[in-house]
Design a protein around this motif. Structure first.
Motif, PDB file in Angstrom:
ATOM      1  N   PRO A   1       6.882   4.402 -11.362  1.00 35.76           N
ATOM      2  CA  PRO A   1       8.167   4.579 -10.666  1.00 35.76           C
ATOM      3  C   PRO A   1       9.138   3.458 -11.017  1.00 35.76           C
ATOM      4  CG  PRO A   1       6.335   4.902  -9.149  1.00 35.76           C
ATOM      5  CD  PRO A   1       5.743   4.400 -10.439  1.00 35.76           C
TER       6      PRO A   1
ATOM      7  N   ASN B   1      -1.597   8.908  -4.261  1.00 33.44           N
ATOM      8  CA  ASN B   1      -0.585   9.470  -3.366  1.00 33.44           C
ATOM      9  C   ASN B   1       0.770   9.381  -4.069  1.00 33.44           C
ATOM     10  OD1 ASN B   1      -1.135   6.405  -2.195  1.00 33.44           O
ATOM     11  ND2 ASN B   1       1.029   6.883  -2.411  1.00 33.44           N
ATOM     12  N   ALA B   2       1.728  10.108  -3.548  1.00 34.82           N
ATOM     13  CA  ALA B   2       3.100   9.972  -4.051  1.00 34.82           C
ATOM     14  C   ALA B   2       3.674   8.668  -3.494  1.00 34.82           C
ATOM     15  CB  ALA B   2       3.930  11.168  -3.608  1.00 34.82           C
ATOM     16  N   PRO B   3       4.503   7.962  -4.273  1.00 33.70           N
ATOM     17  CA  PRO B   3       5.034   6.681  -3.810  1.00 33.70           C
ATOM     18  C   PRO B   3       5.656   6.799  -2.412  1.00 33.70           C
ATOM     19  CG  PRO B   3       5.707   7.086  -6.074  1.00 33.70           C
ATOM     20  CD  PRO B   3       5.037   8.345  -5.584  1.00 33.70           C
ATOM     21  N   ALA B   4       5.215   5.940  -1.504  1.00 35.40           N
ATOM     22  CA  ALA B   4       5.543   6.095  -0.087  1.00 35.40           C
ATOM     23  C   ALA B   4       7.037   5.923   0.185  1.00 35.40           C
ATOM     24  CB  ALA B   4       4.726   5.100   0.733  1.00 35.40           C
ATOM     25  N   LEU B   5       7.638   4.948  -0.479  1.00 33.88           N
ATOM     26  CA  LEU B   5       9.049   4.654  -0.219  1.00 33.88           C
ATOM     27  C   LEU B   5       9.931   5.843  -0.589  1.00 33.88           C
ATOM     28  CD1 LEU B   5      10.876   2.204   0.590  1.00 33.88           C
ATOM     29  CD2 LEU B   5      11.123   1.755  -1.856  1.00 33.88           C
ATOM     30  N   ILE B   6       9.681   6.400  -1.768  1.00 33.75           N
ATOM     31  CA  ILE B   6      10.504   7.520  -2.235  1.00 33.75           C
ATOM     32  C   ILE B   6      10.189   8.798  -1.445  1.00 33.75           C
ATOM     33  CG2 ILE B   6      11.099   8.936  -4.248  1.00 33.75           C
ATOM     34  CD1 ILE B   6      12.261   6.289  -4.629  1.00 33.75           C
TER      35      ILE B   6
ATOM     36  N   ARG C   1       8.893   8.887  -9.407  1.00 32.32           N
ATOM     37  CA  ARG C   1       7.831   9.884  -9.487  1.00 32.32           C
ATOM     38  C   ARG C   1       7.647  10.527  -8.135  1.00 32.32           C
ATOM     39  NH1 ARG C   1       8.379  11.538 -13.537  1.00 32.32           N
ATOM     40  NH2 ARG C   1       6.416  12.638 -13.390  1.00 32.32           N
TER      41      ARG C   1
ATOM     42  N   ASN D   1       5.571   8.057 -16.160  1.00 32.56           N
ATOM     43  CA  ASN D   1       5.943   6.636 -16.168  1.00 32.56           C
ATOM     44  C   ASN D   1       5.651   6.075 -14.784  1.00 32.56           C
ATOM     45  OD1 ASN D   1       8.825   8.269 -15.841  1.00 32.56           O
ATOM     46  ND2 ASN D   1       8.594   6.596 -14.390  1.00 32.56           N
TER      47      ASN D   1
ATOM     48  N   PRO E   1       0.844  -1.203   0.000  1.00 34.23           N
ATOM     49  CA  PRO E   1       0.000   0.000   0.000  1.00 34.23           C
ATOM     50  C   PRO E   1       0.868   1.238   0.000  1.00 34.23           C
ATOM     51  CG  PRO E   1       0.065  -0.978   2.181  1.00 34.23           C
ATOM     52  CD  PRO E   1       0.753  -1.942   1.256  1.00 34.23           C
ATOM     53  N   GLY E   2       0.475   2.233  -0.791  1.00 40.12           N
ATOM     54  CA  GLY E   2       1.239   3.480  -0.826  1.00 40.12           C
ATOM     55  C   GLY E   2       2.262   3.522  -1.937  1.00 40.12           C
ATOM     56  N   GLU E   3       2.645   2.355  -2.458  1.00 43.03           N
ATOM     57  CA  GLU E   3       3.518   2.376  -3.639  1.00 43.03           C
ATOM     58  C   GLU E   3       2.598   2.459  -4.848  1.00 43.03           C
ATOM     59  OE1 GLU E   3       6.455   2.964  -3.196  1.00 43.03           O
ATOM     60  OE2 GLU E   3       6.523   2.438  -1.085  1.00 43.03           O
ATOM     61  N   ARG E   4       3.047   3.143  -5.887  1.00 46.43           N
ATOM     62  CA  ARG E   4       2.189   3.342  -7.043  1.00 46.43           C
ATOM     63  C   ARG E   4       2.700   2.500  -8.190  1.00 46.43           C
ATOM     64  NH1 ARG E   4      -1.743   3.800  -5.150  1.00 46.43           N
ATOM     65  NH2 ARG E   4      -2.645   4.406  -7.127  1.00 46.43           N
TER      66      ARG E   4
ATOM     67  N   GLY F   1       0.212  13.387 -16.708  1.00 48.88           N
ATOM     68  CA  GLY F   1       1.202  13.722 -15.691  1.00 48.88           C
ATOM     69  C   GLY F   1       1.775  12.536 -14.937  1.00 48.88           C
TER      70      GLY F   1
ATOM     71  N   CYS G   1       3.154  12.637  -7.480  1.00 56.09           N
ATOM     72  CA  CYS G   1       3.949  11.789  -8.375  1.00 56.09           C
ATOM     73  C   CYS G   1       4.650  12.660  -9.425  1.00 56.09           C
ATOM     74  CB  CYS G   1       3.044  10.790  -9.082  1.00 56.09           C
ATOM     75  SG  CYS G   1       2.267   9.567  -8.023  1.00 56.09           S
TER      76      CYS G   1
END
Lengths: 322, 322
Positions: A213, B211-216, B180, A211, A177-180, A208, B32
């Motif tokens: 991640p 959401n923006a990727p959590a890890l990054i 992203r 790509n 969860p939270g990774e796109r 927008g 992102c």
């Protein structure tokens, strides 16, 4: 861009094995999750005022995704057991129908559509396409596809229907969860497959997303056939379904995902949801999913929380029955 | 959602120090990347047929971003040295103007807008807002902001204009291409700041970014004040600028980013770009950026490649001069 070639090859290989349809990297676009995938797909497909059919109850954001890109959503009710209602579907189909979105296992009901049901759906859409001359695209939005119980089958839609687009993310099946990260795959024999693929890549850029991640693309490449242990969710489902039916709730037993969608014991489910909240049980009113009179429980929580909620479900129910 | 609170706090702290304007986590949405940030911002701001002003030459995708959300782009030319032309800007402003997008250091020219120029820009927009009663939002899209040379200043727009929205990504300044991650920050005194923030969070969700990727997000939290070594790019700029002017090209010396935007020695820059391609030098025609007669060079390449290109630039130039 469409994503890293080796990652798309891995996805295509896994999908080919699953569906029996030969896909290559050229049929796959890596995206920032399923929501992003649905948006670029609808932007690529829709001309102004074209219609997208969804079945209620549905994931509420479907309504926005079509609206974002000038489309209109047409809502089709399902049967009492949340299975597809083909009479209602036939009534809803029109010459403006561009796409149908399905979601199996379903959020919010957890219901899985059987092979027989998906085969009939494909036949109805094929008939409509041949009657009107306008291809209807079947979009299968299936992030929960690998979370199923009781050995139930979830056929990949590509096996059954040529004008199909399969969209998923790895946020649920790999518990990220939270990774796109997810992808859109287009059936090689889909109407206008080649220009659709170009459209997807273009829309991914100009909406927008640009790509998926890159780092997480690499991470998921090697785990296409891995999934979380669904057994853990099955146990939670069995416990909660058992308790709720014991109390007296009316609830369809789901075969996938991690949701239950019981009937509210009183007609106004918003009032009932508030009553549950007073007892520290958090659920979501069904009208948010196009189905007033129901509420959604997410049981993707620790066992302790689940066990602790039963008392609240019990008290709220008996108060409502007074 | 808006992003992890501690990450937004780190961004707000860094921006507050840079701009002298006190921001909190509530003024920041992690996204992102900058392209996603621009899309959710324009979707949140625009009503149908409202206008967005961009300065040519511009990043070509700006045209699509407004169009995605029902807006219209109005293109304003710059001076010969690519500085902002305020007479042309005043002519372009209308009661329908909702936003102005600037990009400094600029892609494709590499030009940096000075404090005096940004101050004058703020004055023009303030005047227009007070004349028409419609606030004009100034959107600063600045992923190259930390790649500047010669000690040149890049004031944060928040210091100079209240109705400002600052958007950036970390793909360039932390050399994370393909990841992203970026953010949108809204000036605390911006018109309708609170509903704009809600709109950004809502649009981030329904456009499918979620959401923006959590890890990054976690990775960039601790490197808000870190950047790639601009010195490396400065050396490349000096080399290439020196060689091109020696050959006879007319080119504005940029102070940031990693682009040069020379005049084509013949009017038809597409023909000239083809001539360069025959000599294995890859550049992009200026008409793609709204400026025919020019071409863009990206010098973010290894020194060997840069050195190897000079012969091609030289031959193409002398053939064109024949």
């Amino acid at each position: 861009n469409a994503g890293l070639t080796d990652v798309r090859e891995a996805v295509a290989g896994s999908l080919s094995a699953e569906s029996g349809v030969k896909l290559s990297a050229d049929h796959v676009v890596m995206v920032c999750g399923a929501a992003g995938g649905l948006n670029i797909t609808l932007k690529a497909l829709l001309d102004p005022d074209e219609e997208v059919i969804v079945f209620s109850p549905f994931f509420v954001e479907y309504l926005f995704y079509s609206d974002n890109h000038g489309g209109k959503t047409v809502i089709v009710p399902t049967h009492e057991d949340f299975s597809l209602n083909f009479n209602e579907l036939r009534k809803a189909l029109s010459p403006k129908t561009k796409a149908v979105i399905i979601n199996s296992p379903n959020n919010p009901t957890g219901v899985v559509y059987s092979r027989a049901m998906l085969t009939e759906l494909a036949e109805v859409l094929r008939q409509h396409t041949s009657d009107t001359g306008n291809p209807v695209y079947l979009i299968s939005d299936d992030p929960y596809k690998k979370i199923v119980f009781d050995g139930v089958e979830t056929p990949n839609i590509m096996e059954l229907y040529e004008n199909s687009i399969y969209i998923t993310s790895h946020s649920k099946d790999l518990a990220l969860p939270g990774e796109r990260i997810g992808y859109v795959a287009v059936h090689p024999k889909c109407a206008d497959a080649e220009s659709l693929m170009s459209g997807l890549i273009f829309c991914n850029r100009v909406l927008g997303f640009v790509n998926a991640p890159a780092l997480i693309q690499r991470a998921v490449k090697n785990v296409q056939d891995v999934s979380v242990d669904a057994e853990m969710y099955r146990k939670k489902r069995d416990f909660l379904y058992g308790e709720l039916t014991r109390i007296g709730y009316s609830v369809v037993k789901p075969q996938g995902a991690f949701y239950l969608f019981p009937k509210s014991p009183i007609k106004d489910e918003v009032a009932f949801v508030q009553k549950l909240a007073e007892k520290k049980v958090l659920v979501v009113p069904g009208r948010g999913f196009g189905s007033p009179g129901y509420f959604r429980i997410s049981y993707c929580v620790p066992d302790k929380v689940l066990e602790g909620s039963i008392h609240g479900f019990e008290n709220a129910f008996s108060e409502a029955m007074k």
